[in-house]
Motif scaffolding. Structure first.
Motif, PDB file in Angstrom:
ATOM      1  N   THR A   1       0.827  -1.211   0.000  1.00  0.00           N
ATOM      2  CA  THR A   1       0.000   0.000   0.000  1.00  0.00           C
ATOM      3  C   THR A   1       0.855   1.254   0.000  1.00  0.00           C
ATOM      4  OG1 THR A   1      -1.705  -1.197   1.236  1.00  0.00           O
ATOM      5  CG2 THR A   1      -1.890   1.194   1.148  1.00  0.00           C
ATOM      6  N   TYR A   2       1.870   1.294   0.861  1.00  0.00           N
ATOM      7  CA  TYR A   2       2.734   2.480   0.926  1.00  0.00           C
ATOM      8  C   TYR A   2       3.530   2.665  -0.364  1.00  0.00           C
ATOM      9  CZ  TYR A   2       2.089   4.154   5.704  1.00  0.00           C
ATOM     10  OH  TYR A   2       1.570   4.717   6.843  1.00  0.00           O
ATOM     11  N   VAL A   3       4.065   1.587  -0.900  1.00  0.00           N
ATOM     12  CA  VAL A   3       4.795   1.691  -2.170  1.00  0.00           C
ATOM     13  C   VAL A   3       3.864   2.189  -3.268  1.00  0.00           C
ATOM     14  CG1 VAL A   3       5.939   0.367  -3.986  1.00  0.00           C
ATOM     15  CG2 VAL A   3       6.529  -0.060  -1.600  1.00  0.00           C
ATOM     16  N   GLY A   4       2.636   1.660  -3.298  1.00  0.00           N
ATOM     17  CA  GLY A   4       1.656   2.101  -4.291  1.00  0.00           C
ATOM     18  C   GLY A   4       1.346   3.580  -4.161  1.00  0.00           C
ATOM     19  N   LEU A   5       1.202   4.052  -2.924  1.00  0.00           N
ATOM     20  CA  LEU A   5       0.917   5.480  -2.705  1.00  0.00           C
ATOM     21  C   LEU A   5       2.079   6.356  -3.164  1.00  0.00           C
ATOM     22  CD1 LEU A   5      -0.727   5.428   0.858  1.00  0.00           C
ATOM     23  CD2 LEU A   5      -1.863   5.979  -1.299  1.00  0.00           C
ATOM     24  N   ILE A   6       3.296   5.903  -2.892  1.00  0.00           N
ATOM     25  CA  ILE A   6       4.480   6.716  -3.221  1.00  0.00           C
ATOM     26  C   ILE A   6       4.684   6.832  -4.732  1.00  0.00           C
ATOM     27  CG2 ILE A   6       7.011   6.792  -3.067  1.00  0.00           C
ATOM     28  CD1 ILE A   6       6.648   5.475  -0.245  1.00  0.00           C
ATOM     29  N   ILE A   7       4.584   5.711  -5.455  1.00  0.00           N
ATOM     30  CA  ILE A   7       4.899   5.759  -6.888  1.00  0.00           C
ATOM     31  C   ILE A   7       3.731   6.282  -7.728  1.00  0.00           C
ATOM     32  CG2 ILE A   7       6.572   3.897  -6.681  1.00  0.00           C
ATOM     33  CD1 ILE A   7       4.541   2.010  -7.952  1.00  0.00           C
ATOM     34  N   THR A   8       2.530   6.361  -7.133  1.00  0.00           N
ATOM     35  CA  THR A   8       1.375   6.874  -7.902  1.00  0.00           C
ATOM     36  C   THR A   8       0.944   8.260  -7.449  1.00  0.00           C
ATOM     37  OG1 THR A   8      -0.196   5.770  -6.408  1.00  0.00           O
ATOM     38  CG2 THR A   8       0.496   4.559  -8.376  1.00  0.00           C
TER      39      THR A   8
END
Length: 681
Positions: free
Chosen positions: A575-582
């Motif tokens: 979830t955090y990786v998804g938030l950061i790269i998007t």
């Protein structure tokens, strides 16, 4: 309106009951039980003690026992064991030994039964509290009229406090809030928690946390539907409430290095009189504080279960500042000066003058750090012109919350770095001119960073990205010189700060003695074998890259860093990786140069942090750099995440994207809090 009024009355009534229970628990804690265990031995052989726990606190390592490290056993020195507990304490003593002929146990000179397992030669002496039995006993011996009077008084007080809270939240999300109202809100919340937190945990256990999150979540949903949520107002609301909750929820000294920093802060309390440091590098503590520190610093972390009622024992423990007992070495904190501890010094000063209990010195010190730290973060978000959602994400990491509440330098260093970045970005993307006032502000913020943690000062290099045309009353050809002068000024302050830290650290030569005795890796070793020096960096990067760039920021709080459910942990990471790269793509001028400079600054600070730990903590012969922690990289992780912002991974434009972003972060905070709940309950 009537419905809201009835809800406030209900909450006030329930909380008043909690406060009455808290007073009864506190009164119960005043009754002391002196437990004496007399042991009759079969012969003169040693007796081995298996367990002595009070509220899951290991009491074996005291003066009555010898510890054999090879055999991992505790040997009883004498023929008796004596310890003191209160009505609110659980205790457990296990003795497994064939050489015991008989055991007699006395509670305040009254003999009590001992359980004996003949097959295993195990003697068990234990007592488990019953909170409802305690309340029943205390209620029966307390005047009913007094209880009713106090209950009504608490209910009326809480009703007006809740009215203020309701008005505060409305002003916050409608952007009509005054600064002084933030201090009033925080202060009232602290008082509310101090009167009710441990009694609520005793009565309803971990359910208190989901109820708190439910109330906060409904509040965010209410204002989200009205499109009134902003990153700065949401941060102030979430960070204040959740961090003050953590002040009480995380046991004393369970934030990394807090016990050592507490000692340093405690020593600075006496600066106007005489430093408590002696020539061996020890500071002499009050006997009460020494025992309190030992009690909470020796939890068995894998088995810890919180007994909230036992905290009322500490509320009855007053500090005798004249009764000094031994000392405790402030490992790793000898270079920190009084500026890092101003809020905690003030809290301890108040507690000393008011002669308060020992627990309040910890809670109040944490509280002052929280309020100032959150305020600095709030202003950073307020002035941030771009990438505000990225800064919000980093400032709401689990470990960022934790760094705000500890008695150490992180409370000021972390948010001040965020403020510095936000101010630089404000000059780059929003302000039309750089004025003298901006010079002064940048130097002041840079000074705070230099004195709190010198390794972060390369952040000043971001000024190179400010457009030359924005410098007031200067020709373009002189603009670059002005930037360099600003950088040099902060660099000189950094050198001064480093020297000041070394001088201010101690009134004697203990600093040099501590460094010599620890046999750290030296600069000469690095120069003599540069290949091994470089390889140490590469091995450290390989071992810690994921931990120090993402995993360590969300993986629990402080020492509670092991997730109990791998599926939840994986979900959090994804979830955090998804938030950061998007994150929304921000268009900026000279993007390539800006990203290159960010990478250079981020790398420089990482290398400096590693070097500080290499030459100040890593022992000679080590293969990797010791002492690195993810929290050290919080202030500058923005630089790395900023570099990752791209136009490749992007989601289609969503209406009210920022509102949903805040909802998701709040949900992740809720999951993070369950890590503590699981551990403590």
């Amino acid at each position: 309106m009537k419905k809201n009024k009835y809800i406030l009355i209900l909450f006030s009534f329930l909380l008043s009951i909690s406060s009455i229970c808290g007073l009864l628990f506190k009164d119960s804690a005043q009754k002391k039980h002196n437990i004496v265990v007399e042991i009759e031995k079969e012969n003169n052989k040693n007796i081995y003690i298996e367990t002595l726990d009070i509220n899951n606190n290991n009491y074996l390592a005291n003066q009555k026992f010898d510890y054999n490290e090879k055999k991992e056993i505790y040997t009883l020195k004498e023929n008796s064991i004596e310890f003191t507990v209160t009505n609110n304490d659980n205790y457990l003593l296990n003795i497994q030994d064939k050489n015991i002929k008989n055991i007699n146990v006395y509670d305040n000179e009254k003999e009590i039964n001992v359980y004996y397992d003949e097959e295993n030669h195990l003697y068990n002496i234990s007592h488990s509290i019953n909170k409802y039995e305690i309340l029943k006993q205390q209620f029966n011996k307390t005047n009913l009229i007094l209880i009713l009077f106090l209950g009504i008084t608490f209910a009326v007080l809480y009703y007006f406090i809740f009215l203020f809270f309701k008005n505060f939240v409305s002003k916050l999300f409608c952007k009509k809030l005054k600064i002084y109202e933030i201090f009033i809100f925080a202060g009232l919340l602290f008082i509310l928690y101090y009167l009710n937190f441990y009694s609520l945990l005793s009565l309803i256990g971990y359910l208190f946390i989901p109820i708190l999150f439910a109330i906060m979540g409904l509040t965010l949903l209410h204002y989200g539907k009205q499109n009134k949520l902003s990153f700065e107002s949401s941060y102030l609301f979430m960070a204040l409430v959740l961090n003050i909750t953590l002040v009480f929820l995380i046991p004393p000294f369970h934030i990394l290095d807090e016990d050592n920093h507490y000692i340093k802060s405690y020593d600075h309390l006496f600066l106007l009189e005489k430093s408590n440091f002696d020539q061996n590098g020890y500071t002499h503590l009050s006997k009460n504080i020494h025992e309190f520190r030992y009690k909470y610093s020796n939890f068995k972390f894998n088995l810890i279960k919180l007994n909230p009622i036992a905290y009322y024992d500490d509320m009855n423990l007053k500090i005798n500042y004249k009764d000094l007992n031994g000392g405790a070495e402030p490992c790793g904190t000898y270079r920190h000066h009084v500026l890092d501890y101003i809020p905690s010094n003030f809290a301890m000063f108040l507690c000393k003058k008011l002669n308060t209990n020992v627990l309040l010195t910890i809670l109040l010190s944490r509280f002052f750090n929280v309020v100032l730290s959150v305020l600095i973060g709030y202003f950073a978000l307020k002035i941030m012109p771009k990438f505000k959602n990225l800064l919000f994400l980093i400032m709401t990491f689990a470990i960022t919350y934790q760094s705000c509440i500890g008695i150490n330098q992180d409370w000021i260093n972390t948010p001040t770095c965020f403020l510095f970045i936000a101010y630089i970005f404000n000059l780059i993307f929003k302000k039309e001119q750089v004025k003298i006032k901006d010079y002064i502000i940048l130097i002041l913020i840079g000074t705070v960073i230099a004195f709190s943690k010198t390794v972060y000062t390369p952040i000043i290099l971001f000024v190179l990205m400010i457009d030359n045309k924005k410098f007031e009353k200067t020709k373009i050809k002189h603009a670059f010189v002005n930037k360099i002068l600003l950088i040099i000024t902060v660099a000189l302050i950094t050198v001064l700060a480093y020297k000041w830290n070394a001088i201010f650290a101690s009134d004697n030569n203990t600093t040099e003695q501590i460094v010599i005795n620890n046999n750290f890796y030296t600069v000469n070793e690095a120069l003599n074998d540069p290949v091994e020096f470089i390889l140490m960096y590469f091995r450290t990067i390989k071992a810690r890259l994921i931990e120090d760039t993402l995993k360590g920021f969300i993986d629990g709080f402080g020492w509670y860093t092991i997730w109990n459910n791998k599926i939840i942990k994986l979900f959090m990471l994804i979830t955090y990786v998804g938030l950061i790269i998007t994150l929304p793509y921000e268009k900026i001028k000279n993007r390539g140069i800006f990203k290159s400079l960010s990478l250079f600054i981020y790398t420089s600070i990482c290398l400096l942090i590693s070097a500080a730990l290499l030459f100040g903590w890593t022992k000679t012969g080590a293969k990797t750099i010791d002492g690195l922690q993810p929290r050290y990289f919080i202030p500058i992780i923005f630089g790395l995440y900023f570099i990752l912002n791209n136009n490749i991974f992007k989601i289609s434009k969503i209406e009210n994207y920022n509102t949903y972003f805040i909802y998701v972060i709040f949900g992740l905070n809720f999951i993070s809090f369950f890590e503590i709940i699981y551990r403590l309950f």
